[in-house]
Design an enzyme around this catalytic site. Structure first.
Site, PDB file in Angstrom:
ATOM      1  N   HIS A 164       8.349 -24.368   9.134  1.00 36.59           N
ATOM      2  CA  HIS A 164       7.284 -25.016   9.904  1.00 36.59           C
ATOM      3  C   HIS A 164       5.890 -24.757   9.333  1.00 36.59           C
ATOM      4  CE1 HIS A 164       9.567 -25.724  13.966  1.00 36.59           C
ATOM      5  NE2 HIS A 164      10.221 -26.181  12.917  1.00 36.59           N
ATOM      6  N   ASN A 165       5.643 -23.538   8.843  1.00 34.05           N
ATOM      7  CA  ASN A 165       4.282 -23.172   8.423  1.00 34.05           C
ATOM      8  C   ASN A 165       4.072 -23.288   6.915  1.00 34.05           C
ATOM      9  OD1 ASN A 165       4.986 -20.594  10.699  1.00 34.05           O
ATOM     10  ND2 ASN A 165       3.600 -22.256  11.205  1.00 34.05           N
ATOM     11  N   ARG A 187       7.256   0.066   8.512  1.00 39.38           N
ATOM     12  CA  ARG A 187       7.567   0.877   9.695  1.00 39.38           C
ATOM     13  C   ARG A 187       8.454   0.111  10.669  1.00 39.38           C
ATOM     14  NH1 ARG A 187       1.607   2.509   9.316  1.00 39.38           N
ATOM     15  NH2 ARG A 187       1.719   4.552   8.330  1.00 39.38           N
ATOM     16  N   ARG A 222       6.354 -33.789  10.604  1.00 44.82           N
ATOM     17  CA  ARG A 222       5.244 -33.530  11.535  1.00 44.82           C
ATOM     18  C   ARG A 222       4.523 -32.214  11.215  1.00 44.82           C
ATOM     19  NH1 ARG A 222       9.803 -31.739  13.995  1.00 44.82           N
ATOM     20  NH2 ARG A 222       9.697 -29.918  15.357  1.00 44.82           N
ATOM     21  N   HIS A 223       5.216 -31.321  10.489  1.00 49.45           N
ATOM     22  CA  HIS A 223       4.588 -30.032  10.158  1.00 49.45           C
ATOM     23  C   HIS A 223       3.575 -30.168   9.023  1.00 49.45           C
ATOM     24  CE1 HIS A 223       7.301 -28.226  12.950  1.00 49.45           C
ATOM     25  NE2 HIS A 223       8.324 -28.764  12.325  1.00 49.45           N
ATOM     26  N   ASP A 232       0.881  -1.176   0.000  1.00 46.85           N
ATOM     27  CA  ASP A 232       0.000   0.000   0.000  1.00 46.85           C
ATOM     28  C   ASP A 232       0.918   1.225   0.000  1.00 46.85           C
ATOM     29  OD1 ASP A 232       0.916   0.233   2.579  1.00 46.85           O
ATOM     30  OD2 ASP A 232      -1.053   0.301   3.531  1.00 46.85           O
ATOM     31  N   HIS A 233       0.327   2.406   0.251  1.00 46.35           N
ATOM     32  CA  HIS A 233       1.155   3.628   0.223  1.00 46.35           C
ATOM     33  C   HIS A 233       2.229   3.603   1.301  1.00 46.35           C
ATOM     34  CE1 HIS A 233      -2.406   4.050   2.719  1.00 46.35           C
ATOM     35  NE2 HIS A 233      -1.701   4.869   3.493  1.00 46.35           N
ATOM     36  N   ARG A 276       0.062 -30.612  10.258  1.00 47.52           N
ATOM     37  CA  ARG A 276      -0.476 -29.386  10.882  1.00 47.52           C
ATOM     38  C   ARG A 276      -0.903 -28.387   9.809  1.00 47.52           C
ATOM     39  NH1 ARG A 276       4.500 -29.681  15.128  1.00 47.52           N
ATOM     40  NH2 ARG A 276       3.639 -31.365  16.374  1.00 47.52           N
ATOM     41  N   GLY A 294      -2.176  -5.663   8.198  1.00 50.02           N
ATOM     42  CA  GLY A 294      -3.438  -5.533   7.457  1.00 50.02           C
ATOM     43  C   GLY A 294      -3.417  -6.344   6.171  1.00 50.02           C
ATOM     44  N   CYS A 304       3.074  -3.377   3.880  1.00 50.46           N
ATOM     45  CA  CYS A 304       2.267  -2.232   4.308  1.00 50.46           C
ATOM     46  C   CYS A 304       2.975  -1.609   5.500  1.00 50.46           C
ATOM     47  CB  CYS A 304       0.810  -2.623   4.585  1.00 50.46           C
ATOM     48  SG  CYS A 304       0.520  -3.788   5.917  1.00 50.46           S
ATOM     49  N   GLY A 305       2.295  -0.759   6.257  1.00 49.36           N
ATOM     50  CA  GLY A 305       2.980  -0.088   7.355  1.00 49.36           C
ATOM     51  C   GLY A 305       3.503  -1.077   8.383  1.00 49.36           C
ATOM     52  N   THR A 306       2.622  -2.019   8.758  1.00 49.36           N
ATOM     53  CA  THR A 306       2.986  -2.996   9.787  1.00 49.36           C
ATOM     54  C   THR A 306       3.158  -4.413   9.241  1.00 49.36           C
ATOM     55  OG1 THR A 306       0.653  -3.411  10.145  1.00 49.36           O
ATOM     56  CG2 THR A 306       1.701  -1.754  11.572  1.00 49.36           C
ATOM     57  N   GLY A 307       2.666  -4.664   8.049  1.00 47.93           N
ATOM     58  CA  GLY A 307       2.610  -6.029   7.515  1.00 47.93           C
ATOM     59  C   GLY A 307       1.364  -6.771   7.967  1.00 47.93           C
TER      60      GLY A 307
HETATM   61  C1  RB5 Z   1      -1.897   2.544   6.486  1.00 49.78           C
HETATM   62  O1  RB5 Z   1      -1.857   3.716   7.212  1.00 49.78           O
HETATM   63  C2  RB5 Z   1      -1.727   1.352   7.425  1.00 49.78           C
HETATM   64  O2  RB5 Z   1      -2.901   1.143   8.127  1.00 49.78           O
HETATM   65  C3  RB5 Z   1      -1.347   0.119   6.643  1.00 49.78           C
HETATM   66  O3  RB5 Z   1      -0.186   0.364   5.939  1.00 49.78           O
HETATM   67  C4  RB5 Z   1      -1.072  -1.125   7.440  1.00 49.78           C
HETATM   68  O4  RB5 Z   1      -0.131  -0.902   8.437  1.00 49.78           O
HETATM   69  C5  RB5 Z   1      -2.256  -1.841   7.914  1.00 49.78           C
HETATM   70  O5  RB5 Z   1      -2.175  -2.864   8.588  1.00 49.78           O
END
Ligand code: RB5
Length: 152
Positions: free
Chosen positions: A102-103, A113, A136-137, A12-13, A140, A74, A69-72
């Site tokens: 494993h996964n 971020r 074993r994985h 995303d942005h 699962r 969403g 994305c910002g956190t990975g």
């Molecule tokens: C966008 O601001 C932010 O919500 C997105 O990048 C992400 O971190 C969502 O999980």
């Protein structure tokens, strides 16, 4: 010659700048990248781009996917709505190692971020170099896929 590894990539942005670096890094390693956008840092809604990558991976048009994305988080949530997708948060090499071994993860999700360029490169190196251990994985992961099937 072995066929190139194919990776579907999107952001995303908030992840755009790192996504551009991911694409360049993968290309420099000889990986074929399907960059599914966006093509500018303008604000977008991440579920749309997560679904594009998840659809390619679930349809076996790519060997695996990378979302930024910002956190990975969403994008990972959205991608995991597609049956057959195992998207995992990989912001460090230990997570990337176990996400594969494993996964049997098929989408790496990364937070711009949380990860700098040097870490991104190490995480991707680990992801590409680590096979699924099976054993074993295997049962699962099959149980996870069975949850998908029971609810669709
Ligand atoms: C966008 O601001 C932010 O919500 C997105 O990048 C992400 O971190 C969502 O999980």
């Amino acid at each position: 010659m072995a066929e190139k590894i194919q990776i579907a990539l999107a952001s995303d942005h908030a992840g755009f700048a790192l996504k551009e670096k991911v694409r360049n890094y993968l290309t420099s390693k000889g990986v074929e990248v399907h960059d599914l956008g966006p093509n500018s840092p303008a604000s977008v809604d991440y579920p749309e781009y997560a679904e594009k990558v998840a659809t390619e991976v679930a349809g076996h048009q790519a060997d695996s996917g990378i979302l930024v994305c910002g956190t990975g988080l969403g994008m990972m949530l959205a991608a995991n709505k597609v049956p057959g997708i195992r998207a995992l948060p990989c912001n460090d090499t230990l997570s990337a190692h176990f996400a594969r071994s494993h996964n049997n993860g098929n989408i790496l999700s990364m937070g711009a971020r949380l990860v700098d360029e040097a870490t991104m490169e190490k995480v991707i190196d680990t992801w590409l170099a680590t096979p699924f251990e099976g054993g074993r994985h295997e049962q699962r992961v099959k149980q996870i896929d069975a949850i998908d099937q029971r609810h669709h």
